[in-house]
Design an enzyme around this catalytic site. Sequence first.
Site, PDB file in Angstrom:
ATOM      1  N   TYR A 141       0.821  -1.215   0.000  1.00  0.00           N
ATOM      2  CA  TYR A 141       0.000   0.000   0.000  1.00  0.00           C
ATOM      3  C   TYR A 141       0.857   1.269   0.000  1.00  0.00           C
ATOM      4  CZ  TYR A 141      -4.040  -2.951   1.155  1.00  0.00           C
ATOM      5  OH  TYR A 141      -5.024  -3.900   1.132  1.00  0.00           O
ATOM      6  N   LYS A 188       3.087 -15.557   2.398  1.00  0.00           N
ATOM      7  CA  LYS A 188       2.945 -16.280   1.132  1.00  0.00           C
ATOM      8  C   LYS A 188       4.359 -16.644   0.694  1.00  0.00           C
ATOM      9  CE  LYS A 188       0.312 -17.731  -2.263  1.00  0.00           C
ATOM     10  NZ  LYS A 188      -0.596 -18.872  -2.109  1.00  0.00           N
ATOM     11  N   ASP A 220      -3.560 -17.962   1.970  1.00  0.00           N
ATOM     12  CA  ASP A 220      -4.767 -18.598   1.410  1.00  0.00           C
ATOM     13  C   ASP A 220      -5.291 -19.666   2.364  1.00  0.00           C
ATOM     14  OD1 ASP A 220      -2.308 -19.715   0.779  1.00  0.00           O
ATOM     15  OD2 ASP A 220      -2.919 -20.520  -1.156  1.00  0.00           O
ATOM     16  N   ASP A 244      -5.271  -6.637   5.861  1.00  0.00           N
ATOM     17  CA  ASP A 244      -6.473  -5.894   5.480  1.00  0.00           C
ATOM     18  C   ASP A 244      -7.612  -6.875   5.187  1.00  0.00           C
ATOM     19  OD1 ASP A 244      -8.142  -3.888   4.684  1.00  0.00           O
ATOM     20  OD2 ASP A 244      -7.049  -3.368   2.854  1.00  0.00           O
ATOM     21  N   ASP A 248     -11.015  -8.277   7.945  1.00  0.00           N
ATOM     22  CA  ASP A 248     -12.434  -8.188   7.588  1.00  0.00           C
ATOM     23  C   ASP A 248     -13.081  -9.560   7.679  1.00  0.00           C
ATOM     24  OD1 ASP A 248     -12.484  -5.488   7.143  1.00  0.00           O
ATOM     25  OD2 ASP A 248     -13.596  -5.661   5.254  1.00  0.00           O
TER      26      ASP A 248
END
Length: 353
Positions: A141, A188, A220, A244, A248
């Site tokens: 980001y 990852k 994942d 992020d 959620d």
Amino acid sequence: MPKIAILPGDGIGQEIVPEALKVLRAVLGDKIKEYDIQEYLVGGAAIDRSGKALPPETLKACQEADAVLLGAMGGPKWDNLPADERPERGALLPLRKELGLYANIRPVKMIPALISASTLKEHVVQNVDLVVIRELTGGIYFGEKGRKSNPPAAYDLLYYTEEEIRRILKIAFETAQARKKKLCSVDKANVLESSRFWREIAEDMAKDYPEVELTHMYVDNAAMQLIRYPEQFDVMVTENMFGDILTDLASMLGGSIGMLASASMNGKKGLYEPAHGSAPDIAGQNKANPLAIILSAAMMLRFTFGLEQQAARVEQAVRKVLDQGYRTGDLAGPQEKIIGTREMGDAVVAALR
Ligand code: NAD
């Protein structure tokens, strides 16, 4: 005098912030006079008034404050502005960066009275009690980004320094040490070099925390495991973008996104905000659940001001109103009576008495 900067922002931010202030007044009593509490413009509301999502006086006030309590920002009215001027890119990201808020802490705990509000089966969510720690000021980001014209292309760079990784992992190890001593680092590493670097540093730091059991999980798989068997997690730590998404996802394990509080920290200084956005679909209708910001205010009392007892009282009051059956629309089952934002705030204040 300790300073608290209040940023209601946009949409339901304008409705939930007054409820959090009501609760702070109730729990602090006369001691509230010992705090300098002032409101400032941010987000779309600030764009409308001053042309900027983060006006200089708001940034200055937040830099001087010990804590910032934020409602939410953004909405369709400002979606067509150039990316850098929109509330999130123009205010939220710079605010995090300017205040150096590198650690986002989100506890997710199932409140028994809300099990029926979950979209998942009771046996999956009943014992959920975890904390997700997300790196907040680095990664993709904030990395270099740009476009190329021939052929047309775009890129965002995922970049982490060792120092950035160490300081977030330190908070994660310490949090795990104070809880059930299990830390799951999410990455990852099968694909990304930055993840392999992150893993090496985590393994190195683990030697300083012999009591903490460190595991690694691909992002994942972590997304799947959070839905399949969330009880397995105590503390999870991850980089900015993975965090992020996972926060959620994890929010649904606690019943509703309207329940999820968050703290973004740099030492004792913190920005406290609900995990949800400005919910334009229900804004201005007295429908928003104010409990996430009320719980965020409790985190502020605990982490910035060291008021553990008052923080715990607010959390108990929230559990009590839910046990008593008070529900905003996002929490209510088909037969349950729905109350509004203000009524929920009043119920928490009454439960504190
Ligand atoms: P959102 O969290 O605002 O809303 C998602 C859904 O959850 C909506 O149906 C909404 O009604 C519901 N919801 C959210 N909070 C609720 C609450 N307290 N009580 C009851 N229901 C609630 O996410 P979105 O729709 O993706 O984004 C809306 C706007 O908010 C966008 O402009 C986005 O950029 C912004 N946003 C801001 C922040 C922030 O300020 N930190 C975070 C996320 C999104």
